[in-house]
Enzyme design. Structure first.
Site, short mmCIF file in Angstrom:
data_model
loop_
_atom_site.label_atom_id
_atom_site.label_comp_id
_atom_site.label_asym_id
_atom_site.label_seq_id
_atom_site.Cartn_x
_atom_site.Cartn_y
_atom_site.Cartn_z
CE1 TYR A 1 -6.47 11.08 1.32
CE2 TYR A 1 -6.86 11.53 -1.35
CZ TYR A 1 -7.34 10.62 0.20
OH TYR A 1 -8.00 9.39 -0.40
CG HIS B 1 -1.45 5.11 -1.15
ND1 HIS B 1 -1.77 4.40 -1.50
CD2 HIS B 1 -2.35 6.54 -1.54
CE1 HIS B 1 -3.07 4.06 -1.13
NE2 HIS B 1 -3.47 5.38 -1.55
CE1 TYR C 1 -4.20 1.84 1.03
CE2 TYR C 1 -2.44 3.42 2.09
CZ TYR C 1 -3.63 3.35 1.26
OH TYR C 1 -4.47 4.38 1.01
CD1 TRP D 1 -6.33 5.01 -5.95
CD2 TRP D 1 -4.63 5.27 -7.13
NE1 TRP D 1 -5.63 5.53 -5.31
CE2 TRP D 1 -4.67 4.31 -5.63
CE3 TRP D 1 -3.57 4.93 -8.32
CZ2 TRP D 1 -2.94 4.44 -5.02
CZ3 TRP D 1 -2.56 4.68 -7.71
CH2 TRP D 1 -2.36 4.59 -5.72
CD1 TRP D 2 -10.91 3.80 -6.03
CD2 TRP D 2 -12.37 3.13 -7.05
NE1 TRP D 2 -11.75 4.28 -5.60
CE2 TRP D 2 -13.15 4.68 -6.44
CE3 TRP D 2 -13.85 3.45 -7.85
CZ2 TRP D 2 -14.18 5.14 -6.12
CZ3 TRP D 2 -15.35 3.73 -8.22
CH2 TRP D 2 -14.82 5.07 -7.04
#
Length: 104
Positions: free
Chosen positions: A41, A22, A18, A76-77
């Site tokens: 963010y 990112h 993950y 992206w999902w």
């Protein structure tokens, strides 16, 4: 300016992947987020529960969670679906969190 917070869930053992994904976030996705008003963010990880806690600062009314219909977000999902709890459309299961306190 508004703040938005929500939680998601990471699958066990996927924290390194993950973070890697990112760290290599697609420039076109970052541009779209910034263009939509998301300018700050952060995502935090609770190691004990695998809960991801996200916080955004936004100019305007749209949060990143409102951008699902865009092709880049759907891509992206799909890319992230193997390491997160997702809905049938591969969007992450995301639970909005109401703000109860803010100290400026």
């Amino acid at each position: 300016m508004q703040r938005s917070a929500f939680k998601m869930k990471l699958k066990p053992g996927c924290e390194a992947e993950y973070q890697k994904r990112h760290n290599e976030i697609w420039p076109e996705l970052v541009k779209m987020l910034k263009d939509s008003g998301v300018y700050d963010y952060s995502i935090f990880w609770d190691k004990e529960t695998n809960i991801l806690f996200a916080v955004q600062k936004i100019e305007g009314e749209q949060t990143s969670q409102d951008l699902g219909p865009t092709p880049i977000v759907q891509k992206w999902w799909d890319y992230m679906a193997d390491i997160m709890e997702t809905n049938p459309d591969n969007s992450p299961v995301s639970i909005p969190l109401p703000e109860l306190f803010y100290m400026a």
